[in-house]
Design a protein around this motif. Structure first.
Motif, PDB file in Angstrom:
ATOM      1  N   HIS A 129      12.057  10.916   3.099  1.00 11.71           N
ATOM      2  CA  HIS A 129      12.231  10.374   4.443  1.00 11.71           C
ATOM      3  C   HIS A 129      12.050   8.860   4.440  1.00 11.71           C
ATOM      4  O   HIS A 129      11.223   8.330   3.696  1.00 11.71           O
ATOM      5  CB  HIS A 129      11.223  10.998   5.408  1.00 11.71           C
ATOM      6  N   PRO A 130      12.811   8.149   5.295  1.00  8.43           N
ATOM      7  CA  PRO A 130      12.671   6.689   5.368  1.00  8.43           C
ATOM      8  C   PRO A 130      11.312   6.299   5.914  1.00  8.43           C
ATOM      9  O   PRO A 130      10.665   7.080   6.625  1.00  8.43           O
ATOM     10  CB  PRO A 130      13.797   6.282   6.325  1.00  8.43           C
ATOM     11  N   PRO A 131      10.844   5.107   5.587  1.00  4.53           N
ATOM     12  CA  PRO A 131       9.485   4.715   5.981  1.00  4.53           C
ATOM     13  C   PRO A 131       9.244   4.714   7.483  1.00  4.53           C
ATOM     14  O   PRO A 131       8.142   5.044   7.932  1.00  4.53           O
ATOM     15  CB  PRO A 131       9.328   3.306   5.391  1.00  4.53           C
ATOM     16  N   GLU A 132      10.273   4.390   8.275  1.00  3.28           N
ATOM     17  CA  GLU A 132      10.064   4.291   9.718  1.00  3.28           C
ATOM     18  C   GLU A 132       9.786   5.653  10.366  1.00  3.28           C
ATOM     19  O   GLU A 132       9.190   5.720  11.444  1.00  3.28           O
ATOM     20  CB  GLU A 132      11.275   3.641  10.401  1.00  3.28           C
ATOM     21  N   HIS A 173      10.790  16.384   9.826  1.00  5.80           N
ATOM     22  CA  HIS A 173      10.608  15.062  10.428  1.00  5.80           C
ATOM     23  C   HIS A 173       9.473  15.023  11.454  1.00  5.80           C
ATOM     24  O   HIS A 173       9.239  13.981  12.059  1.00  5.80           O
ATOM     25  CB  HIS A 173      11.913  14.620  11.112  1.00  5.80           C
ATOM     26  N   LYS A 176       7.065   2.669   2.580  1.00  5.66           N
ATOM     27  CA  LYS A 176       8.142   2.951   1.644  1.00  5.66           C
ATOM     28  C   LYS A 176       8.615   4.387   1.854  1.00  5.66           C
ATOM     29  O   LYS A 176       7.894   5.218   2.426  1.00  5.66           O
ATOM     30  CB  LYS A 176       7.659   2.769   0.211  1.00  5.66           C
ATOM     31  N   PRO A 177       9.821   4.716   1.415  1.00  5.48           N
ATOM     32  CA  PRO A 177      10.286   6.109   1.514  1.00  5.48           C
ATOM     33  C   PRO A 177       9.360   7.033   0.728  1.00  5.48           C
ATOM     34  O   PRO A 177       8.868   6.665  -0.345  1.00  5.48           O
ATOM     35  CB  PRO A 177      11.685   6.056   0.888  1.00  5.48           C
TER      36      PRO A 177
END
Length: 221
Positions: free
Chosen positions: A66-69, A38, A75-76
């Motif tokens: 990983h999620p986009p944020e 991360h 996008k992921p």
């Protein structure tokens, strides 16, 4: 989370940080292997080492989505693909980057990277592995188990706990991750994932105290 003096929590966290980071001397290797996660600064630091000609081959391993944020994407994305983009932005030529995008854990990082290089007929004896600072010790212990005949150096950016905890990754997440690292260092040798590592009494005490204070999120996964 149990109410407690944040300074005491940070004191415990710094003890774990000091144990988990190895700060091994750097030297030229055959490959730089970047582990996913991360923290985008892993790829930034690996790119710096590549620019310093510490290896001619640059590999990124990581298959978690990983999620986009997390990285500011739309996008992921698979972590190896995200870190590849970061490495390119930090002047690693795309033609020099190999991507392994299946690994979901540290042992798989080694297994799938080995398979990738075998398929390419790429042999190596010295590997510089770039990881998050607090994962150095477990990565090294795993590498010595998986690749006992190779020379391994594990590296991360030169940063102290206080500075790392102020860069956007939540402090509670960092502490939970470090508590999880100690648990894995304790348990993984018995199931063949890594070689044993001595744990000093002050590190074990800090680890247990942080658990009592509620830092238990990474004890089960």
């Amino acid at each position: 989370m149990t109410n407690n003096d944040p300074r005491q929590i940070d004191d415990y966290a710094k003890i774990l940080w000091g144990y988990l980071k190895l700060d091994q001397p750097l030297k030229k290797c055959d490959v730089i292997l970047v582990f996913g996660g991360h923290d985008p600064n892993v790829a930034v630091y690996a790119a710096k080492l590549f620019s310093e000609k510490l290896a001619d081959c640059f590999i990124i391993s990581g298959g978690m989505i990983h999620p986009p944020e997390l990285y500011g994407n739309t996008k992921p994305m698979i972590e190896a693909h995200i870190l590849k983009e970061i490495a390119i932005k930090n002047n690693v030529p795309e033609s020099k980057i190999l991507v392994e995008d299946r690994a979901k854990n540290t042992s798989e990082n080694f297994w799938f990277t080995e398979k990738l290089l075998q398929d390419l007929n790429h042999t190596f004896t010295k590997c510089l592995i770039v990881v998050k600072p607090y994962t150095e010790r477990r990565t090294f212990a795993t590498a010595l188990k998986r690749w006992p005949s190779r020379e391994i150096i594990v590296a991360s950016e030169k940063i102290e706990y206080e500075a790392y905890a102020c860069r956007g990754i939540p402090r509670e997440k960092i502490i939970n991750m470090m508590v999880g690292e100690i648990k894995r260092i304790q348990e993984y040798p018995a199931i063949g994932y890594s070689i044993p590592q001595p744990i000093p009494a002050n590190v074990l005490s800090a680890y247990l105290n942080l658990q009592q204070l509620g830092y238990t999120q990474r004890l089960q996964n």
